[in-house]
Design an enzyme around this catalytic site. Structure first.
Site, PDB file in Angstrom:
ATOM      1  N   ASN A   9       0.687  -1.121  -0.013  1.00  0.00           N
ATOM      2  CA  ASN A   9       0.133   0.126   0.105  1.00  0.00           C
ATOM      3  C   ASN A   9       0.857   1.384   0.082  1.00  0.00           C
ATOM      4  OD1 ASN A   9      -1.766   1.930   0.587  1.00  0.00           O
ATOM      5  ND2 ASN A   9      -2.253   1.323   2.565  1.00  0.00           N
ATOM      6  N   TRP A  10       1.003   1.996  -1.150  1.00  0.00           N
ATOM      7  CA  TRP A  10       1.977   3.168  -1.401  1.00  0.00           C
ATOM      8  C   TRP A  10       1.360   4.130  -0.586  1.00  0.00           C
ATOM      9  CZ3 TRP A  10       4.113   2.970  -7.186  1.00  0.00           C
ATOM     10  CH2 TRP A  10       5.110   1.873  -7.269  1.00  0.00           C
ATOM     11  N   HIS A  99      -9.723   1.688   4.910  1.00  0.00           N
ATOM     12  CA  HIS A  99      -8.174   2.030   5.709  1.00  0.00           C
ATOM     13  C   HIS A  99      -8.355   2.729   6.919  1.00  0.00           C
ATOM     14  CE1 HIS A  99      -4.194   2.922   6.765  1.00  0.00           C
ATOM     15  NE2 HIS A  99      -3.618   1.808   6.111  1.00  0.00           N
ATOM     16  N   GLU A 148      -5.855  -4.268  10.887  1.00  0.00           N
ATOM     17  CA  GLU A 148      -4.709  -3.198  10.922  1.00  0.00           C
ATOM     18  C   GLU A 148      -4.932  -2.371  12.088  1.00  0.00           C
ATOM     19  OE1 GLU A 148      -2.656  -2.597   6.684  1.00  0.00           O
ATOM     20  OE2 GLU A 148      -4.001  -1.156   7.397  1.00  0.00           O
TER      21      GLU A 148
END
Ligand code: PGA
Length: 227
Positions: A9-10, A99, A148
């Site tokens: 994930n940039w 996210h 996460e």
């Protein structure tokens, strides 16, 4: 070996020129020692470079798959600034939704995220849905989860990596609720990835910081499949 899914994930990093350089370097590393067929590697890049990355990946017969980091909750229409699932489908097969950085910085709610998932599913994009803990609601039909914990993300102050055994328990709880694939994300690195993927309920990792450097990301992938 068990099938693994490794995501990069940039986030909001890199220009098109930098993305090209990264891919060139990654391809050199990856062609010298092939990625096993059990390992799927998905690079999730900013919208601006998806077309170039796709073209270069096809030209180089790269083993990488391509993903976006977000999608519009709407389809075509008067939604200035949005990129919708039908548009993304021309370029990518994968999308990250939910996210913690989007929830925190862009006020994305569970309701909004459910709409994004619905749009992505209509276009058969594979959704990597991020959850922050056991209680995060998961929209219907989501099969791939990334656990996460926000305090484990490498860019937050005083971050610390989640304990792999505890991560396994959280991942297991999502498997019990119907997830087919559950990843761990939060400061995953070449050094710690094996401790996570050796856990029975963890099927791979979603990596932010470590994916920005082609060699580091390659070392993380190699360590994961050597475990
Ligand atoms: P990190 O980010 O690997 O830099 O902690 C992971 C993520 O936010 O997806």
């Amino acid at each position: 070996m068990k099938p693994l899914l490794i995501g990069g994930n940039w986030k909001s990093n890199k220009t098109i020129t930098e993305a090209r350089e990264w891919l060139k370097q990654f391809n050199l590393l990856a062609t010298n020692s092939r990625i096993p067929k059990e390992v799927t590697v998905v690079l999730c890049a900013p919208y601006t470079m998806l077309k170039v990355l796709k073209e270069e990946m096809v030209a180089a017969a790269s083993a990488l798959e391509l993903g976006a980091q977000d999608v519009s909750p709407f389809s075509d229409g008067a939604y200035t600034g949005e990129v919708n699932a039908r548009q993304l489908k021309e370029l990518v097969d994968w999308v990250i939704i939910g996210h913690s950085e989007r929830r925190k910085n862009f006020m994305e709610t569970d309701e909004l995220l459910a709409k994004k998932v619905e749009q992505a599913q209509k276009e058969t994009l594979k959704v990597i849905f991020c959850v922050q803990n056991e209680t995060t609601p998961v929209p219907a039909g989501v099969k791939i989860i990334a656990y996460e914990p926000p305090w484990a993300i490498s860019t937050v102050s005083n971050w610390k990596t989640e304990d792999p055994t505890r991560a396994n328990l959280v991942c297991q709880s999502f498997k019990k609720k119907g997830a087919a694939i559950v990843l761990y994300g939060g400061s995953a690195s070449p050094e710690n990835v094996q401790a996570f993927v050796r856990q029975p309920a963890i099927d791979g990792v979603l990596s932010g910081g470590a994916s920005l450097d082609a060699e580091k990301f390659w070392n993380l992938i190699k360590a994961a499949y050597a475990s």
